[in-house]
Design a protein around this motif. Structure first.
Motif, PDB file in Angstrom:
ATOM      1  N   UNK A 102       0.825  -1.265  -0.057  1.00 26.09           N
ATOM      2  CA  UNK A 102       0.028   0.119  -0.072  1.00 26.09           C
ATOM      3  C   UNK A 102       0.821   1.121  -0.062  1.00 26.09           C
ATOM      4  N   UNK A 103       0.116   2.272  -0.100  1.00 29.95           N
ATOM      5  CA  UNK A 103       0.764   3.559   0.011  1.00 29.95           C
ATOM      6  C   UNK A 103       1.547   3.639   1.313  1.00 29.95           C
ATOM      7  N   UNK A 104       0.657   3.492   2.733  1.00 29.89           N
ATOM      8  CA  UNK A 104       0.971   3.583   3.820  1.00 29.89           C
ATOM      9  C   UNK A 104       0.322   2.330   4.522  1.00 29.89           C
ATOM     10  N   UNK A 105       1.175   1.676   5.257  1.00 27.06           N
ATOM     11  CA  UNK A 105       0.820   0.055   5.754  1.00 27.06           C
ATOM     12  C   UNK A 105       0.933   0.461   7.273  1.00 27.06           C
ATOM     13  N   UNK A 106      -0.182   0.025   8.007  1.00 23.99           N
ATOM     14  CA  UNK A 106      -0.196   0.244   9.630  1.00 23.99           C
ATOM     15  C   UNK A 106      -0.822  -1.114   9.911  1.00 23.99           C
ATOM     16  N   UNK A 107       0.096  -1.684  11.118  1.00 29.18           N
ATOM     17  CA  UNK A 107      -0.390  -3.073  11.525  1.00 29.18           C
ATOM     18  C   UNK A 107      -0.598  -2.655  13.262  1.00 29.18           C
ATOM     19  N   UNK A 108      -2.072  -2.921  13.611  1.00 31.06           N
ATOM     20  CA  UNK A 108      -2.292  -2.922  15.087  1.00 31.06           C
ATOM     21  C   UNK A 108      -2.937  -3.871  15.493  1.00 31.06           C
ATOM     22  N   UNK A 109      -2.717  -5.109  14.654  1.00 29.61           N
ATOM     23  CA  UNK A 109      -3.101  -6.241  15.117  1.00 29.61           C
ATOM     24  C   UNK A 109      -2.247  -7.527  15.081  1.00 29.61           C
ATOM     25  N   UNK A 110      -2.700  -8.646  14.833  1.00 32.18           N
ATOM     26  CA  UNK A 110      -1.851  -9.888  14.871  1.00 32.18           C
ATOM     27  C   UNK A 110      -1.594 -10.513  13.433  1.00 32.18           C
ATOM     28  N   UNK A 111      -0.226 -10.657  12.712  1.00 38.16           N
ATOM     29  CA  UNK A 111      -0.227 -11.549  11.338  1.00 38.16           C
ATOM     30  C   UNK A 111       0.749 -12.571  11.741  1.00 38.16           C
ATOM     31  N   UNK A 112       0.133 -13.933  11.308  1.00 40.82           N
ATOM     32  CA  UNK A 112       1.167 -14.848  11.527  1.00 40.82           C
ATOM     33  C   UNK A 112       1.300 -15.782  10.295  1.00 40.82           C
ATOM     34  N   UNK A 169       5.077  -3.954   2.580  1.00 40.72           N
ATOM     35  CA  UNK A 169       5.843  -2.922   1.676  1.00 40.72           C
ATOM     36  C   UNK A 169       4.943  -1.889   1.370  1.00 40.72           C
ATOM     37  N   UNK A 170       5.556  -0.542   1.613  1.00 47.64           N
ATOM     38  CA  UNK A 170       4.652   0.591   1.197  1.00 47.64           C
ATOM     39  C   UNK A 170       5.571   1.692   0.638  1.00 47.64           C
ATOM     40  N   UNK A 171       4.693   2.305  -0.341  1.00 49.61           N
ATOM     41  CA  UNK A 171       5.566   3.308  -1.080  1.00 49.61           C
ATOM     42  C   UNK A 171       5.958   4.431  -0.249  1.00 49.61           C
ATOM     43  N   UNK A 172       5.434   4.640   0.917  1.00 51.61           N
ATOM     44  CA  UNK A 172       5.765   5.635   1.899  1.00 51.61           C
ATOM     45  C   UNK A 172       6.191   5.307   3.213  1.00 51.61           C
ATOM     46  N   UNK A 173       5.061   5.065   4.136  1.00 54.49           N
ATOM     47  CA  UNK A 173       5.423   4.703   5.471  1.00 54.49           C
ATOM     48  C   UNK A 173       4.796   3.337   5.832  1.00 54.49           C
ATOM     49  N   UNK A 174       5.610   2.705   7.008  1.00 52.97           N
ATOM     50  CA  UNK A 174       5.032   1.558   7.672  1.00 52.97           C
ATOM     51  C   UNK A 174       5.019   1.808   9.037  1.00 52.97           C
ATOM     52  N   UNK A 175       3.803   1.262   9.678  1.00 49.57           N
ATOM     53  CA  UNK A 175       3.821   1.626  11.056  1.00 49.57           C
ATOM     54  C   UNK A 175       3.378   0.334  11.698  1.00 49.57           C
ATOM     55  N   UNK A 176       4.180  -0.276  12.830  1.00 50.37           N
ATOM     56  CA  UNK A 176       3.767  -1.437  13.481  1.00 50.37           C
ATOM     57  C   UNK A 176       3.697  -0.807  15.086  1.00 50.37           C
ATOM     58  N   UNK A 177       2.282  -0.730  15.328  1.00 53.12           N
ATOM     59  CA  UNK A 177       1.886  -0.208  16.499  1.00 53.12           C
ATOM     60  C   UNK A 177       2.244  -1.192  17.836  1.00 53.12           C
ATOM     61  N   UNK A 178       2.549  -0.449  18.982  1.00 55.27           N
ATOM     62  CA  UNK A 178       2.339  -0.963  19.995  1.00 55.27           C
ATOM     63  C   UNK A 178       1.197  -1.949  20.097  1.00 55.27           C
ATOM     64  N   UNK A 179       1.596  -3.315  20.738  1.00 54.24           N
ATOM     65  CA  UNK A 179       0.720  -4.398  20.925  1.00 54.24           C
ATOM     66  C   UNK A 179       0.480  -5.031  19.572  1.00 54.24           C
ATOM     67  N   UNK A 180       0.977  -4.705  18.477  1.00 57.66           N
ATOM     68  CA  UNK A 180       1.013  -5.384  17.164  1.00 57.66           C
ATOM     69  C   UNK A 180       1.910  -6.770  17.521  1.00 57.66           C
ATOM     70  N   UNK A 181       1.590  -7.705  16.750  1.00 62.07           N
ATOM     71  CA  UNK A 181       2.397  -9.068  16.697  1.00 62.07           C
ATOM     72  C   UNK A 181       2.394  -9.623  15.191  1.00 62.07           C
ATOM     73  N   UNK A 182       3.580  -9.745  14.667  1.00 58.23           N
ATOM     74  CA  UNK A 182       3.984 -10.197  13.558  1.00 58.23           C
ATOM     75  C   UNK A 182       5.115 -11.360  13.678  1.00 58.23           C
TER      76      UNK A 182
END
Length: 312
Positions: free
Chosen positions: A15-25, A41-54
């Motif tokens: 995406x242009x911006x990717x944000x994860x606030x959940x769980x990805x396994x 993968x983002x063309x601009x920003x990626x954010x992995x929030x507190x509490x997120x799990x990958x």
């Protein structure tokens, strides 16, 4: 991503911006299963929030890549969640956190541990920024609450951990790349800013049944002194000169260090602290090392000083 996404097959999120606030396994239950692979993968920003799990865990560790922007486009990656590519039976997997600006903040945790060997964690680039296949960051910040591990849990060598920026790196976290409890040597760690490095963290490459590993610090000009040398707030990242925020610049030199000099500064207290748990090389591949104040080495492991120009 705000919910729970689980799959044994590869997962790609673009995406242009990717944000994860959940769980990805993308976990694999057996050595024969397809290795888990996750790509944000983002063309601009990626954010992995507190509490997120990958996670891409399994018998053999999987591969996780977070990339903000490509090699020609700016992008900021901010991670404060948990990222794991652990191997329950084999070696740890691979984790890459890449972007023009890369920040690990809060209590972010990154692990690539493995039963038979540590994996690989690349933050901002590969070793000395020399891998053309891996995007190099311009600026990297790792806060004091951040933990990065690539340990061998039972046997085998510790893994590889690299924190790199072509411009400025500020490191206040902890890295562990320990050898196995039963056999194996410690791993290889680098925390470098090609231009400026502000280092106030901890590194552990010990090996209970083998040889201690090694840490490389390799910015441009370096000054070693007795006074406190960390010129940024290791929790917030704010430079102690001017500016605000983890990627702020001071107004005089446009780097993430104090306004008086673009030389990296290390103190003997920091050096002795890391020598208690790892061998270390302080290197200036492009400049000089100046010892401005005498100090005693008490850390226990070997310190090597190496400079392109001179050790003064």
């Amino acid at each position: 991503v705000t919910g729970v996404q689980t799959c044994a097959l590869p997962i790609w999120i673009f995406g242009a911006t990717v944000r994860n606030a959940g769980t990805v396994s993308a976990n694999a239950a057996s050595v024969d299963a397809m290795t888990g692979k996750i790509v944000f993968r983002a063309s601009k920003d990626v954010r992995l929030d507190s509490g997120s799990v990958v996670t891409a865990n399994g018998a053999a560790g999987g591969d996780i890549t977070f990339q903000a922007g490509d090699k020609n486009a700016g992008g900021t990656l901010i991670a404060s969640g948990v990222t794991e590519a652990n191997g329950a039976d084999g070696k740890g997997g691979s984790v890459q956190l890449l972007g023009d600006n890369v920040g690990l903040v809060g209590n972010a945790q990154v692990s690539a541990n493995g039963k038979s060997g540590g994996g690989s964690v690349l933050i901002g680039g590969d070793f000395q920024g020399a891998n053309p296949e891996i995007q190099n960051a311009n600026r990297v910040f790792v806060g004091s609450g951040v933990g990065i591990t690539a340990d061998a849990l039972e046997s085998g060598d510790g893994g590889k951990v690299v924190v790199w920026a072509d411009g400025d790196t500020r490191f206040g976290g902890s890295i562990s790349a320990k050898g196995g409890a039963q056999a194996g040597d410690g791993g290889v760690v680098e925390t470098s800013g090609k231009r400026v490095l502000a280092f106030g963290g901890k590194v552990d490459t010990r090996a209970p049944a083998g040889r201690t590993g090694h840490l490389l610090l390799d910015p441009d000009d370096i000054e070693i002194q007795n006074s406190v040398a960390t010129d940024f707030d290791t929790t917030t990242g704010t430079p102690t000169a001017t500016g605000d925020g983890i990627f702020a610049s001071d107004t005089a030199s446009n780097v993430l260090t104090n306004a008086d000099s673009v030389s990296s500064k290390l103190n003997w207290t920091t050096i002795n602290s890391i020598l208690g748990t790892t061998g270390a090389t302080v290197q200036s591949s492009t400049g000089s090392i100046t010892i401005s104040e005498a100090g005693n080495i008490t850390g226990g492991n070997t310190l090597t000083l190496s400079a392109n120009n001179a050790v003064i």
